[in-house]
Design a protein around this motif. Sequence first.
Motif, PDB file in Angstrom:
ATOM      1  N   VAL A 284       0.815  -1.047  -0.038  1.00 17.26           N
ATOM      2  CA  VAL A 284       0.037  -0.142  -0.045  1.00 17.26           C
ATOM      3  C   VAL A 284       1.032   1.249  -0.014  1.00 17.26           C
ATOM      4  O   VAL A 284       1.958   1.358   0.756  1.00 17.26           O
ATOM      5  CB  VAL A 284      -0.929   0.072   1.194  1.00 17.26           C
ATOM      6  CG1 VAL A 284      -1.661   1.284   1.118  1.00 17.26           C
ATOM      7  CG2 VAL A 284      -1.772  -1.053   1.202  1.00 17.26           C
ATOM      8  N   VAL A 285       0.660   2.157  -0.935  1.00 18.15           N
ATOM      9  CA  VAL A 285       1.583   3.307  -1.025  1.00 18.15           C
ATOM     10  C   VAL A 285       0.587   4.419   0.025  1.00 18.15           C
ATOM     11  O   VAL A 285      -0.323   4.762   0.186  1.00 18.15           O
ATOM     12  CB  VAL A 285       1.210   4.001  -2.522  1.00 18.15           C
ATOM     13  CG1 VAL A 285       2.100   5.339  -2.476  1.00 18.15           C
ATOM     14  CG2 VAL A 285       1.740   3.061  -3.445  1.00 18.15           C
ATOM     15  N   GLN A 286       1.705   4.927   0.871  1.00 15.12           N
ATOM     16  CA  GLN A 286       1.370   6.096   1.911  1.00 15.12           C
ATOM     17  C   GLN A 286       1.904   7.130   1.421  1.00 15.12           C
ATOM     18  O   GLN A 286       2.997   7.241   0.925  1.00 15.12           O
ATOM     19  CB  GLN A 286       2.309   5.583   3.142  1.00 15.12           C
ATOM     20  CG  GLN A 286       1.999   4.142   3.793  1.00 15.12           C
ATOM     21  CD  GLN A 286       0.590   3.966   4.259  1.00 15.12           C
ATOM     22  OE1 GLN A 286      -0.149   5.174   4.376  1.00 15.12           O
ATOM     23  NE2 GLN A 286       0.259   2.713   4.606  1.00 15.12           N
ATOM     24  N   ASP A 287       1.078   8.171   1.418  1.00 12.55           N
ATOM     25  CA  ASP A 287       1.404   9.337   0.570  1.00 12.55           C
ATOM     26  C   ASP A 287       2.621  10.033   0.953  1.00 12.55           C
ATOM     27  O   ASP A 287       3.369  10.560   0.333  1.00 12.55           O
ATOM     28  CB  ASP A 287       0.224  10.542   0.532  1.00 12.55           C
ATOM     29  CG  ASP A 287      -1.037  10.013  -0.122  1.00 12.55           C
ATOM     30  OD1 ASP A 287      -0.890   8.992  -0.916  1.00 12.55           O
ATOM     31  OD2 ASP A 287      -2.188  10.450   0.076  1.00 12.55           O
ATOM     32  N   GLN A 288       2.832  10.354   2.281  1.00 14.25           N
ATOM     33  CA  GLN A 288       3.760  10.997   2.883  1.00 14.25           C
ATOM     34  C   GLN A 288       5.117  10.094   2.568  1.00 14.25           C
ATOM     35  O   GLN A 288       6.111  10.916   2.140  1.00 14.25           O
ATOM     36  CB  GLN A 288       3.856  11.196   4.447  1.00 14.25           C
ATOM     37  CG  GLN A 288       5.134  12.037   5.091  1.00 14.25           C
ATOM     38  CD  GLN A 288       4.591  12.226   6.430  1.00 14.25           C
ATOM     39  OE1 GLN A 288       3.739  11.668   7.034  1.00 14.25           O
ATOM     40  NE2 GLN A 288       5.750  12.721   7.193  1.00 14.25           N
ATOM     41  N   ALA A 289       5.138   8.820   2.630  1.00  9.45           N
ATOM     42  CA  ALA A 289       6.465   8.328   2.453  1.00  9.45           C
ATOM     43  C   ALA A 289       6.993   8.297   0.885  1.00  9.45           C
ATOM     44  O   ALA A 289       7.826   8.167   0.657  1.00  9.45           O
ATOM     45  CB  ALA A 289       6.304   6.775   2.796  1.00  9.45           C
ATOM     46  N   ALA A 290       5.757   8.384   0.073  1.00  8.87           N
ATOM     47  CA  ALA A 290       5.842   8.349  -1.374  1.00  8.87           C
ATOM     48  C   ALA A 290       6.322   9.591  -1.840  1.00  8.87           C
ATOM     49  O   ALA A 290       7.164   9.724  -2.881  1.00  8.87           O
ATOM     50  CB  ALA A 290       4.479   7.987  -1.966  1.00  8.87           C
ATOM     51  N   ASP A 291       5.974  10.535  -1.195  1.00 14.25           N
ATOM     52  CA  ASP A 291       6.451  11.862  -1.499  1.00 14.25           C
ATOM     53  C   ASP A 291       8.089  12.058  -1.214  1.00 14.25           C
ATOM     54  O   ASP A 291       8.817  12.856  -1.856  1.00 14.25           O
ATOM     55  CB  ASP A 291       5.927  13.078  -0.695  1.00 14.25           C
ATOM     56  CG  ASP A 291       4.398  13.240  -1.163  1.00 14.25           C
ATOM     57  OD1 ASP A 291       4.230  12.859  -2.348  1.00 14.25           O
ATOM     58  OD2 ASP A 291       3.377  13.843  -0.343  1.00 14.25           O
ATOM     59  N   MET A 292       8.573  11.492   0.100  1.00 14.78           N
ATOM     60  CA  MET A 292       9.844  11.389   0.252  1.00 14.78           C
ATOM     61  C   MET A 292      10.639  10.368  -0.446  1.00 14.78           C
ATOM     62  O   MET A 292      12.086  10.682  -0.678  1.00 14.78           O
ATOM     63  CB  MET A 292      10.030  11.084   1.868  1.00 14.78           C
ATOM     64  CG  MET A 292       9.170  11.969   2.749  1.00 14.78           C
ATOM     65  SD  MET A 292       9.348  11.477   4.596  1.00 14.78           S
ATOM     66  CE  MET A 292      10.982  11.668   4.893  1.00 14.78           C
ATOM     67  N   ASP A 293      10.190   9.288  -0.866  1.00  7.34           N
ATOM     68  CA  ASP A 293      10.968   8.252  -1.516  1.00  7.34           C
ATOM     69  C   ASP A 293       9.932   7.514  -2.610  1.00  7.34           C
ATOM     70  O   ASP A 293       9.665   6.517  -2.441  1.00  7.34           O
ATOM     71  CB  ASP A 293      11.338   7.181  -0.484  1.00  7.34           C
ATOM     72  CG  ASP A 293      12.276   6.013  -1.138  1.00  7.34           C
ATOM     73  OD1 ASP A 293      12.728   6.169  -2.462  1.00  7.34           O
ATOM     74  OD2 ASP A 293      12.327   5.020  -0.634  1.00  7.34           O
ATOM     75  N   SER A 294       9.658   8.365  -3.624  1.00  2.78           N
ATOM     76  CA  SER A 294       8.883   7.621  -4.789  1.00  2.78           C
ATOM     77  C   SER A 294       9.305   6.621  -5.359  1.00  2.78           C
ATOM     78  O   SER A 294       8.489   5.529  -5.983  1.00  2.78           O
ATOM     79  CB  SER A 294       8.489   8.908  -5.698  1.00  2.78           C
ATOM     80  OG  SER A 294       9.654   9.050  -6.483  1.00  2.78           O
ATOM     81  N   GLN A 295      10.465   6.252  -5.488  1.00  2.00           N
ATOM     82  CA  GLN A 295      11.133   5.104  -6.104  1.00  2.00           C
ATOM     83  C   GLN A 295      11.331   4.040  -5.191  1.00  2.00           C
ATOM     84  O   GLN A 295      11.718   3.042  -5.658  1.00  2.00           O
ATOM     85  CB  GLN A 295      12.466   5.439  -6.614  1.00  2.00           C
ATOM     86  CG  GLN A 295      12.343   6.632  -7.646  1.00  2.00           C
ATOM     87  CD  GLN A 295      11.477   6.337  -8.877  1.00  2.00           C
ATOM     88  OE1 GLN A 295      11.338   5.162  -9.474  1.00  2.00           O
ATOM     89  NE2 GLN A 295      10.519   7.241  -9.025  1.00  2.00           N
ATOM     90  N   ASN A 296      10.979   4.092  -3.819  1.00  2.00           N
ATOM     91  CA  ASN A 296      11.077   3.189  -2.856  1.00  2.00           C
ATOM     92  C   ASN A 296      12.497   2.474  -2.730  1.00  2.00           C
ATOM     93  O   ASN A 296      12.675   1.303  -2.564  1.00  2.00           O
ATOM     94  CB  ASN A 296      10.084   1.841  -3.083  1.00  2.00           C
ATOM     95  CG  ASN A 296       9.815   0.884  -1.966  1.00  2.00           C
ATOM     96  OD1 ASN A 296      10.067   1.418  -0.870  1.00  2.00           O
ATOM     97  ND2 ASN A 296       9.503  -0.341  -2.482  1.00  2.00           N
ATOM     98  N   GLN A 297      13.614   3.428  -2.868  1.00  2.00           N
ATOM     99  CA  GLN A 297      14.746   3.059  -2.787  1.00  2.00           C
ATOM    100  C   GLN A 297      15.164   2.967  -1.187  1.00  2.00           C
ATOM    101  O   GLN A 297      16.146   1.881  -1.210  1.00  2.00           O
ATOM    102  CB  GLN A 297      15.786   4.222  -3.213  1.00  2.00           C
ATOM    103  CG  GLN A 297      15.560   4.626  -4.568  1.00  2.00           C
ATOM    104  CD  GLN A 297      16.703   5.584  -4.854  1.00  2.00           C
ATOM    105  OE1 GLN A 297      17.999   5.447  -5.099  1.00  2.00           O
ATOM    106  NE2 GLN A 297      16.166   6.894  -5.019  1.00  2.00           N
TER     107      GLN A 297
END
Length: 890
Positions: free
Chosen positions: A689-702
């Motif tokens: 599941v994509v969390q907006d805040q985390a996705a903003d900080m690390d969109s590529q999931n590095q």
Amino acid sequence: MCQIRTVWLLVCYTWPLLLVNGTVWSDDVDYLRDVKPVLRERCFACHGSLKQEAELRLDTVDAMRLGSYSGSVLDANNVDASLLWQRITATDEERMPPEGAALSAEEMQAIRAWMLQGAVGPIDEQPEADPTQHWAFLRPVALPIPNTKWSAANPIDAFLNDKLVSAGLAPNPAADPSLQLRRLSIDLIGLVPNQTEQQDFLAAYAESPNQAYADAVQRLLQRPEHGQRWARHWMDIWRYSDWYGLGEQVRFSQKHIWRWRSWIVESLNQNIGYDQMILQMLAADEIWPTDESKLRATGFLVRNYYLFNRTTWLDNTIEHTSKALMGLTMNCCKCHDHKYDPLSHEDYYRMRAIFEPHQVRIDLVESQTNLDLDGLVRTFDAHPDEPTYVHLRGNEKDADASRVVPPGVPEIIAGLPFSPEEIRLPPAAFAPQIRPGVLVAYEAESQRRIAAAAKALEAFAETDEADAITSAERVVAERELAAAQRHLEKVRSAHAADVATVLEEPDLAACRRNAILAKRQATLADARLALAKLEFASLSDDQEKRPSTEQLDNAQKQVDQAAEQLDSLDGDYDSLSGSVKSAEGPDESNASRFAPYPQISTGRRTAFARWLIQPEHPLTARVAVNHIWCRHFGQPLVDPVEDFGLRTKPPMQQALLDWLAVELVRRNWDMKWLHQLIVSSDAYRRSSVVQDQAADMDSQNQFYWRRNVIRMEAEVVRDSILYLAGEVDTSCGGPTTDPVKQKHSLRRSLYFTQSENDKHEFLSTFDAADVLRCYRRSVSILPQQALALSNSEFALSMAPKIANRICVDGGLVGDAQAESQTIDWNAFVDVAWQTLLSRTIQQDERQACLQAVADWQTELSELAEPERDRRIRANLVHAILNVNDFITIR
């Protein structure tokens, strides 16, 4: 005219404001933005940290001012006189760069504008880094496992959590248990879990989540389907391809290369170490020259076979061996020194010399003497003395024959031992006709002939011999049996003579005598059989089928001559053929292909393989770990997976990569250990599941705060549908399945023919592997994929079978006669959804399904209830197969 040209030159070269190709160069030209990137791209390879031709470096302004042995190459006061400007604008052999296209007008004018501004560079400009210190060229070191605020039993989580904390990110919780099992099953065996497997897992998970998950990991790793799943991954990387060409002419790869595929599956299931797999693929013919099981592995090299051009064959071998096993783009230095990496033109041809002597041959297997029908395709050093020359600018027609290039490895990693030693082969390797399996094959062929002849003769046991035709028929059958028996004796004596000849045994003379006499007996038996057939034909009512008197006379003469020579020892016996070399060109003679094999092998490939698997090697284990990680997580730690050179920056998770690489080597290159460690980590089990805040900080999931969503590969889509229907054939090994002639085959997808000529239509729709290069699968979302699941005969034919399995396995009916029993539609919808998608159905989804059921009941009202319900169940299953979640790994 001269005055006009002079004015034009003044305008072009001295005017402070220049307009070239739409770009305005004025006082704001920036060295770091507009000049240095051009120099890095086109000049640093020869004038940078890699090397300094003419003692010149161009990687800093200070170095340019210092210049070469001829002095500075910059003169801001007289740009036209500057050596740098003269060389980049030259149109003769002095033009720089000497290879490739000249600098564009825009690039040249950017450099000129910068020089006119004073050729100013940064005060603290640093030269390019020493390439020997590039992260990937240094031996991996296992740093201590970090301690973080989140406890981590798995070292993978410790390393990842350490980065998560520093980034201020919080990881996702674990995914739903059903999705964890689905993810795990697809990753480890390439099949979605069926209804029974889900039920058993969820029941165990309710009692002890971690133990249930750990048990599932072990169970899946031990299933034979695991080897099939991961064989397909490695077949991608190692470029597996069945043979193809024109008609029956083999132009690429080889027939019977499927044995290499079987070896991959078996090796993975047996958990053969990755290092041992490398040894066998590159040099089984040198290390285990008589072990047929291991010789299959050399299909890795056989796959590169190309009939028409040896250089093309070796180019593919060098390029793809380097990319697949070392993550190096060696092909870039075929024509010149590598433009980015410390790999020289010489390095390329030293590596070519490693593979220069090897060729392909096909050995007999115990089941068949016809090598077109079956055989063991493998490598061997056919030309151990073949020299290697540098091809000037990569042109094989312009080889520098003044110097033979010795075998070697790239100098950047040359600190590790590489010492080829010539290998003296055992007789069974260079004289394959003496192998016991060869005799078995010929004996089996003779025994089949004897059995057929005896069966034909039995038909005459109670026949009245007064009939001339029947009598003649019987004579033919008797002589066919006699000839078959004589050929068996001939084969056995010939093999004994072959063994005695090769091994120089003391009874050689007697063995040769027996073989010659057995040949005479077989010749006489064949002549008598031929005469009997003609005599039988002479009784035919059809005049055209009757032999002439001359033919009968000649046949009798052959019998008489064979009888006269029955005791003659003149001539030689017929040695058995145990192998044939693949053609090195379309016009090679049979005599050349059947010529004796060398008794030695160079040992070059053995030395190269051992060099690759040394614990100190900086690349081999890293590359392997990166490939395995990529296929579990949907993204690699190092991208691109085939290029670990200077252009690839240190990966964010390098500490984790290096720890895994070191540990893999320490654990004897145990890949099942690595699979277990990865899939047991919290990172692997997390929700996607994509969390907006985390996705903003690390969109590529590095930082791996969530699990990536991945689309199923083509093979998983097809195999899983078959598996849910209870139809898939999971047997391991065997020849390739023709995707056209056997399109309805239930075998797993990796067994279908895969080549540039032959591809499975359904698999190709879902991004099957490119046989030319597939270090990482491409992913597309196309309308044709939806159409394949919606309209294909395959999907439509499997849906009813899946529906029936759902009814039976879900306990919705009592037995397999589900088609004729009324069921609870609410229950069927819930169970079908859970079975196909491994998640609980939502209320809106349930409502949509039930509405579809109602609509179908109306549309099919004219059908009898059992048939109508069967059709509706199949329709519903077919609809769920087309839900995006089915081909998605969440």
